[in-house]
Design an enzyme around this catalytic site. Structure first.
Site, PDB file in Angstrom:
ATOM      1  N   GLY A  49       0.867  -1.176   0.000  1.00 30.17           N
ATOM      2  CA  GLY A  49       0.000   0.000   0.000  1.00 30.17           C
ATOM      3  C   GLY A  49       0.901   1.222   0.000  1.00 30.17           C
ATOM      4  O   GLY A  49       1.761   1.353  -0.869  1.00 30.17           O
ATOM      5  N   GLU A  50       0.736   2.053   0.978  1.00 30.26           N
ATOM      6  CA  GLU A  50       1.571   3.254   1.107  1.00 30.26           C
ATOM      7  C   GLU A  50       2.124   3.248   2.533  1.00 30.26           C
ATOM      8  O   GLU A  50       1.371   3.374   3.494  1.00 30.26           O
ATOM      9  CB  GLU A  50       0.708   4.487   0.840  1.00 30.26           C
ATOM     10  CG  GLU A  50       1.390   5.537   0.015  1.00 30.26           C
ATOM     11  CD  GLU A  50       2.633   6.068   0.685  1.00 30.26           C
ATOM     12  OE1 GLU A  50       2.580   6.385   1.876  1.00 30.26           O
ATOM     13  OE2 GLU A  50       3.678   6.145  -0.006  1.00 30.26           O
ATOM     14  N   CYS A  81       6.059  -5.397   0.379  1.00 29.29           N
ATOM     15  CA  CYS A  81       6.242  -4.036  -0.127  1.00 29.29           C
ATOM     16  C   CYS A  81       6.109  -2.999   0.995  1.00 29.29           C
ATOM     17  O   CYS A  81       6.986  -2.907   1.851  1.00 29.29           O
ATOM     18  CB  CYS A  81       5.287  -3.800  -1.292  1.00 29.29           C
ATOM     19  SG  CYS A  81       5.872  -2.520  -2.412  1.00 29.29           S
ATOM     20  N   ARG A 110      12.898   3.113   0.188  1.00 31.65           N
ATOM     21  CA  ARG A 110      11.579   3.253  -0.462  1.00 31.65           C
ATOM     22  C   ARG A 110      11.737   3.635  -1.923  1.00 31.65           C
ATOM     23  O   ARG A 110      12.659   4.371  -2.276  1.00 31.65           O
ATOM     24  CB  ARG A 110      10.782   4.381   0.204  1.00 31.65           C
ATOM     25  CG  ARG A 110      10.036   3.990   1.427  1.00 31.65           C
ATOM     26  CD  ARG A 110       9.282   5.203   1.948  1.00 31.65           C
ATOM     27  NE  ARG A 110       8.041   5.437   1.257  1.00 31.65           N
ATOM     28  CZ  ARG A 110       7.535   6.648   1.020  1.00 31.65           C
ATOM     29  NH1 ARG A 110       8.172   7.734   1.383  1.00 31.65           N
ATOM     30  NH2 ARG A 110       6.388   6.769   0.400  1.00 31.65           N
ATOM     31  N   ILE A 139       5.917  -2.820  -7.676  1.00 30.60           N
ATOM     32  CA  ILE A 139       5.171  -1.568  -7.842  1.00 30.60           C
ATOM     33  C   ILE A 139       5.763  -0.527  -6.899  1.00 30.60           C
ATOM     34  O   ILE A 139       5.624  -0.649  -5.683  1.00 30.60           O
ATOM     35  CB  ILE A 139       3.670  -1.771  -7.535  1.00 30.60           C
ATOM     36  CG1 ILE A 139       3.082  -2.879  -8.414  1.00 30.60           C
ATOM     37  CG2 ILE A 139       2.908  -0.464  -7.729  1.00 30.60           C
ATOM     38  CD1 ILE A 139       1.695  -3.339  -7.995  1.00 30.60           C
ATOM     39  N   ARG A 140       6.446   0.448  -7.445  1.00 27.67           N
ATOM     40  CA  ARG A 140       7.158   1.440  -6.613  1.00 27.67           C
ATOM     41  C   ARG A 140       7.858   0.726  -5.454  1.00 27.67           C
ATOM     42  O   ARG A 140       7.730   1.086  -4.291  1.00 27.67           O
ATOM     43  CB  ARG A 140       6.188   2.505  -6.093  1.00 27.67           C
ATOM     44  CG  ARG A 140       5.744   3.476  -7.161  1.00 27.67           C
ATOM     45  CD  ARG A 140       4.750   4.495  -6.628  1.00 27.67           C
ATOM     46  NE  ARG A 140       3.546   3.857  -6.163  1.00 27.67           N
ATOM     47  CZ  ARG A 140       3.007   4.023  -4.956  1.00 27.67           C
ATOM     48  NH1 ARG A 140       3.574   4.816  -4.087  1.00 27.67           N
ATOM     49  NH2 ARG A 140       1.902   3.396  -4.632  1.00 27.67           N
ATOM     50  N   HIS A 180       4.884  -8.215  -4.959  1.00 24.97           N
ATOM     51  CA  HIS A 180       3.490  -8.467  -4.567  1.00 24.97           C
ATOM     52  C   HIS A 180       3.047  -9.872  -4.967  1.00 24.97           C
ATOM     53  O   HIS A 180       2.412 -10.034  -6.014  1.00 24.97           O
ATOM     54  CB  HIS A 180       2.578  -7.440  -5.248  1.00 24.97           C
ATOM     55  CG  HIS A 180       2.679  -6.074  -4.684  1.00 24.97           C
ATOM     56  ND1 HIS A 180       1.835  -5.590  -3.716  1.00 24.97           N
ATOM     57  CD2 HIS A 180       3.560  -5.078  -4.940  1.00 24.97           C
ATOM     58  CE1 HIS A 180       2.172  -4.353  -3.399  1.00 24.97           C
ATOM     59  NE2 HIS A 180       3.220  -4.013  -4.129  1.00 24.97           N
ATOM     60  N   GLU A 182       0.642 -11.533  -3.919  1.00 19.79           N
ATOM     61  CA  GLU A 182      -0.825 -11.646  -3.912  1.00 19.79           C
ATOM     62  C   GLU A 182      -1.436 -11.223  -5.243  1.00 19.79           C
ATOM     63  O   GLU A 182      -2.611 -11.475  -5.486  1.00 19.79           O
ATOM     64  CB  GLU A 182      -1.419 -10.804  -2.760  1.00 19.79           C
ATOM     65  CG  GLU A 182      -1.472  -9.301  -2.983  1.00 19.79           C
ATOM     66  CD  GLU A 182      -0.109  -8.606  -2.883  1.00 19.79           C
ATOM     67  OE1 GLU A 182       0.917  -9.288  -2.672  1.00 19.79           O
ATOM     68  OE2 GLU A 182      -0.087  -7.370  -3.039  1.00 19.79           O
TER      69      GLU A 182
HETATM   70  N1  GLN Z   1       6.349   2.849  -2.415  1.00 14.49           N
HETATM   71  C1  GLN Z   1       5.357   2.485  -1.467  1.00 14.49           C
HETATM   72  C2  GLN Z   1       5.691   3.023  -0.095  1.00 14.49           C
HETATM   73  O1  GLN Z   1       6.674   3.609   0.126  1.00 14.49           O
HETATM   74  C3  GLN Z   1       5.180   0.986  -1.383  1.00 14.49           C
HETATM   75  C4  GLN Z   1       4.543   0.504  -2.646  1.00 14.49           C
HETATM   76  C5  GLN Z   1       3.763  -0.756  -2.518  1.00 14.49           C
HETATM   77  O2  GLN Z   1       3.435  -1.225  -1.434  1.00 14.49           O
HETATM   78  N2  GLN Z   1       3.391  -1.264  -3.657  1.00 14.49           N
HETATM   79  O3  GLN Z   1       4.929   2.832   0.793  1.00 14.49           O
END
Ligand code: GLN
Length: 227
Positions: A49-50, A81, A110, A139-140, A180, A182
């Site tokens: 997530g974030e 992540c 990050r 993803i990021r 990820h 999932e």
């Molecule tokens: N870049 C996100 C963060 O710093 C993590 C990205 C993700 O969970 N897909 O939280």
């Protein structure tokens, strides 16, 4: 054999996809939103997530300390992540006020592979999962800049310069991935977690029955990767 009761931290992120993967592996899943939800779990997943949002919500819901306590006591976990970032000892390129749990003795960077445009899919060789590469969805994504002596690095991928970067680690019963699992149909990473979640339900945590070594957080860390 009864199905292990596995929590999915449900403050933000791809909670449903994790729950579905865990159910396919034979678990019963529980959404974890408050400290009381931690009771009787045989394991827990911390979704992506974030990370700044997740850590802020963990503190706000009073979950940060009890969750860290359960993990230090040996509750098996899979942190993906942003979940991995939240468990780290130190975050690079985080926000100054970003709370970290310090459960995993890792320094995590990050958005290390770049921002959204740098998201990618790539097969990842993970020896503990067997000879077939795992479909890595990044993803990021963060990478692990360094890990402590009790942390096992389970997988690397090359960065844009071709340098191997650690993207999967294990310390005691806690597994962390930059990617990820999932979001794929491949359930082997969730099955790896389930392999540790053997506690009968009704115990206060899965720690004792799972026989997990409690993660420790020593000060020393060794650098990873090249350059
Ligand atoms: N870049 C996100 C963060 O710093 C993590 C990205 C993700 O969970 N897909 O939280």
């Amino acid at each position: 054999m009864s199905r292990p009761r596995v929590g999915v931290l449900a403050l933000q992120g791809d909670v449903r996809e994790h729950a579905q993967a865990l159910e396919r592996c034979g678990a019963r899943t529980v959404a974890v939103r408050s400290p009381a939800d931690l009771r009787g779990l045989a394991g827990i997943v911390l979704p992506g997530g974030e990370s700044t949002t997740v850590s802020m919500l963990l503190v706000r819901e009073g979950l940060a300390q009890p969750l860290a306590g359960e993990l230090r006591a040996g509750l098996p976990a899979l942190a993906t992540c942003a979940g991995l970032i939240v468990l780290a000892r130190q975050v690079l390129d985080g926000r100054p006020d970003q709370h970290v749990c310090g459960v995993l003795d890792v320094v995590v960077r990050r958005n290390a592979f770049g921002r959204q445009v740098a998201s990618f899919e790539r097969p990842v060789d993970i020896a503990v999962l067997g000879p077939v590469a795992f479909p890595g969805v990044f993803i990021r994504a963060p990478w692990l800049e360094s890990v402590g002596p009790q942390v096992e690095v389970l997988a690397h991928v090359a960065d844009a310069d071709g340098h191997p970067r650690a993207v999967m680690v294990r310390q005691g019963a806690v597994i962390g991935t930059s990617f990820h699992p999932e979001l794929t149909a491949d359930d082997r990473v969730h099955a790896l977690l389930l392999g540790r979640c053997t506690a009968p339900s009704g115990t206060s945590t899965g720690a004792g029955a799972a026989g997990a070594a409690a993660p420790q957080v020593p000060a020393a860390a060794v650098p990873l990767g090249v350059g």
